[in-house]
Design an enzyme around this catalytic site. Structure first.
Site, short mmCIF file in Angstrom:
data_model
loop_
_atom_site.label_atom_id
_atom_site.label_comp_id
_atom_site.label_asym_id
_atom_site.label_seq_id
_atom_site.Cartn_x
_atom_site.Cartn_y
_atom_site.Cartn_z
N CYS A 1 0.83 -1.21 0.00
CA CYS A 1 0.00 0.00 0.00
C CYS A 1 0.87 1.26 0.00
CB CYS A 1 -0.92 -0.02 1.22
SG CYS A 1 -2.06 1.37 1.26
N CYS B 1 -16.15 -9.43 5.96
CA CYS B 1 -15.55 -8.13 5.68
C CYS B 1 -14.32 -8.33 4.79
CB CYS B 1 -15.16 -7.44 6.99
SG CYS B 1 -14.37 -5.85 6.71
N CYS C 1 0.46 4.92 6.97
CA CYS C 1 -0.18 4.69 8.28
C CYS C 1 0.82 3.99 9.21
CB CYS C 1 -1.43 3.84 8.11
SG CYS C 1 -2.50 4.43 6.77
N CYS D 1 -19.39 -6.73 3.89
CA CYS D 1 -18.76 -5.47 4.27
C CYS D 1 -17.46 -5.37 3.48
CB CYS D 1 -18.47 -5.52 5.77
SG CYS D 1 -17.54 -4.11 6.37
N CYS E 1 0.53 0.25 10.30
CA CYS E 1 0.07 -0.78 9.37
C CYS E 1 1.18 -1.61 8.71
CB CYS E 1 -0.79 -0.15 8.30
SG CYS E 1 -1.58 -1.41 7.26
N CYS F 1 -19.47 1.62 9.21
CA CYS F 1 -18.67 0.99 10.25
C CYS F 1 -17.42 1.84 10.40
CB CYS F 1 -18.34 -0.43 9.83
SG CYS F 1 -17.15 -1.25 10.91
N ARG G 1 -17.51 -3.33 18.23
CA ARG G 1 -16.72 -4.53 17.92
C ARG G 1 -15.40 -4.54 18.66
NH1 ARG G 1 -16.58 -4.48 12.41
NH2 ARG G 1 -18.70 -5.19 12.53
N1 SAM Z 1 -6.70 0.34 3.29
C1 SAM Z 1 -7.99 0.51 3.84
C2 SAM Z 1 -8.02 1.62 4.89
O1 SAM Z 1 -7.01 2.01 5.40
O2 SAM Z 1 -9.13 2.07 5.15
C3 SAM Z 1 -8.56 -0.75 4.46
C4 SAM Z 1 -7.67 -1.70 5.24
S1 SAM Z 1 -6.93 -1.05 6.74
C5 SAM Z 1 -5.79 -2.31 7.14
C6 SAM Z 1 -8.26 -1.16 7.93
C7 SAM Z 1 -8.00 -0.77 9.35
O3 SAM Z 1 -7.23 -1.75 10.00
C8 SAM Z 1 -7.26 0.50 9.63
O4 SAM Z 1 -8.04 1.64 9.49
C9 SAM Z 1 -6.84 0.30 11.08
O5 SAM Z 1 -7.84 0.81 11.93
C10 SAM Z 1 -6.78 -1.22 11.22
N2 SAM Z 1 -5.40 -1.68 11.47
C11 SAM Z 1 -4.40 -1.76 10.59
N3 SAM Z 1 -3.26 -2.19 11.16
C12 SAM Z 1 -3.54 -2.38 12.47
C13 SAM Z 1 -2.76 -2.80 13.60
N4 SAM Z 1 -1.47 -3.10 13.48
N5 SAM Z 1 -3.37 -2.89 14.79
C14 SAM Z 1 -4.69 -2.59 14.91
N6 SAM Z 1 -5.46 -2.18 13.90
C15 SAM Z 1 -4.90 -2.06 12.69
C1 DTB Z 2 -11.00 -2.90 11.85
O1 DTB Z 2 -11.36 -1.93 12.54
N1 DTB Z 2 -10.11 -3.81 12.22
C2 DTB Z 2 -9.87 -4.76 11.17
C3 DTB Z 2 -10.90 -4.33 10.10
N2 DTB Z 2 -11.45 -3.14 10.64
C4 DTB Z 2 -10.51 -4.22 8.69
C5 DTB Z 2 -8.45 -4.82 10.73
C6 DTB Z 2 -7.48 -5.14 11.83
C7 DTB Z 2 -6.15 -5.30 11.23
C8 DTB Z 2 -5.11 -5.70 12.22
C9 DTB Z 2 -3.77 -5.85 11.62
C10 DTB Z 2 -3.66 -6.89 10.57
O2 DTB Z 2 -4.12 -8.04 10.76
O3 DTB Z 2 -3.09 -6.60 9.49
FE1 SF4 Z 3 -2.84 1.16 3.41
FE2 SF4 Z 3 -2.67 -0.01 5.77
FE3 SF4 Z 3 -3.09 2.60 5.61
FE4 SF4 Z 3 -5.05 0.90 4.86
S1 SF4 Z 3 -4.22 1.17 6.92
S2 SF4 Z 3 -4.38 2.76 3.79
S3 SF4 Z 3 -3.79 -0.77 4.02
S4 SF4 Z 3 -1.27 1.52 4.94
#
Ligand code: SAM
Ligand code: DTB
Ligand code: SF4
Length: 328
Positions: free
Chosen positions: A50, A94, A54, A126, A57, A186, A258
């Protein structure tokens, strides 16, 4: 519920813990069937690579994590995974994609096919695909999308410290586009990213004052992943998670709260307190998007012990209208 101020939310958050849990449990029982928990299964349909930054992430291309980049899955693979999840007891699927935003291309057409297919299985569908325009949200709605996940993650102030490649307003704008398409919203966030209690209250302030309030609010505990800027963050304590869940339940009484990422770090007793304090949904299945999660069978055993039952799909279908009107 009338508009609520950040100060009021902070006061709630700081209530002595047992009083806070008691109050949240009372509100939960007045507004929801507390014995039911929604089971949602996560599927990463496009993983890693990506372009965003973030800080939490593991899927951001710029951090060196163990996540392997995977192109968009094929529709038949997704439908097979959806059937497995449904057979294990999930009522919602989802689908997550590591995209900054949706583009109008063949990949999006394939996602629309996936939405149609999962919907036809009788599951709530979702998606979480990054930013959306109004017309993309409408196309997803027309394909049968039930809900869209788009987290605001933290307060406006703290957001700038964890993400620089997009703004808080970009997030709110997508949420508005989802609303306009009459898709269920959500939106929640993450705790444990070095934010202050004021930031947590600030995030809930934004969510609680959306009009209507989101139908679903995921509260994630940061999963610190090696290679991300947050790899060394301290794990969130049970007490903070319970406080956050309880406060969310009180300020957004009818939403589905959740208990999301971070459950592998929590004991069953800790999760039981979260359900008591108003959590009524989990992500189930042994993987979140890229990190581990308790298995379906472990969760079913926990449900058995606690006397909880999985909620069936489309229970709120007739309530597809806004959850509740707040201030006009
Ligand atoms: N790329 C899209 C976005 O950012 O909206 C969808 C996927 S993104 C991985 C969805 C959510 O996962 C993020 O908004 C964040 O709240 C959660 N997330 C990602 N990495 C995480 C982590 N290491 N621990 C907890 N939540 C995480
Ligand atoms: C949300 O609030 N938590 C989920 C879902 N929406 C998409 C994602 C959690 C991701 C945790 C880190 C991972 O597994 O990559
Ligand atoms: Fe990309 Fe992860 Fe950020 Fe979603 S949360 S926009 S997958 S870097």
């Amino acid at each position: 519920m009338a508009a609520i101020s950040k100060e009021q939310i902070l006061d709630i958050y700081h209530t002595p813990l047992l009083d806070l849990i008691y109050k949240a449990a009372e509100i939960h029982r007045q507004n929801n069937d507390y014995s039911e928990v929604q089971i949602s299964s996560l599927l990463s349909i496009k993983t890693g690579g990506c372009s965003e930054d973030c800080g939490y992430c593991p899927q951001a291309a710029r951090y060196h994590t163990d996540v392997e980049v995977q192109a968009l899955m094929q529709t038949d693979e997704v439908l097979a995974a959806a059937k497995r999840a449904k057979n294990s007891g999930a009522s919602r699927l989802c689908m997550g994609a590591a995209w900054r935003e949706v583009r109008d291309n063949r990949d999006f057409d394939r996602v629309l096919d996936m939405v149609r297919g999962v919907n036809a299985l009788g599951m709530e569908v979702c998606c979480t695909l990054g930013m959306l325009t109004e017309s993309q949200a409408q196309k997803l709605a027309d394909a049968g999308l039930y809900a869209y996940n788009h987290n605001i993650d933290s307060s406006d102030d703290h957001y700038k410290k964890i993400i620089t490649t997009r703004t808080y307003d970009d997030r709110l704008n997508t949420i508005e586009n989802v609303r306009k398409a009459k898709v269920s919203v959500c939106s929640g966030g993450i705790i444990g990213m070095g934010e202050s209690i004021e930031d947590r209250a600030g995030m809930l302030y934004t969510l609680a004052n959306l009009n209507p309030q989101p139908e679903s609010v995921p509260i994630n505990a940061l999963v610190p992943v090696k290679g991300t800027p947050m790899e060394n963050m301290e794990l969130v304590s049970t007490w903070e998670m319970v406080r956050m869940i309880a406060t969310t339940r009180i300020v957004i009484p009818k939403t589905v709260v959740r208990l999301s990422a971070g459950r592998t770090q929590m004991s069953r007793e800790a999760q039981a307190l979260c359900f008591m304090a108003g959590a009524n949904s989990i992500f189930a299945g042994d993987k979140l998007l890229t990190t581990p999660n308790p298995s379906f069978s472990e969760d079913m055993e926990m449900f058995q012990i606690l006397g909880l039952k999985p909620r069936e799909a489309f229970k709120d279908f007739n309530k597809a209208k806004p959850l509740q009107e707040t201030h006009e």
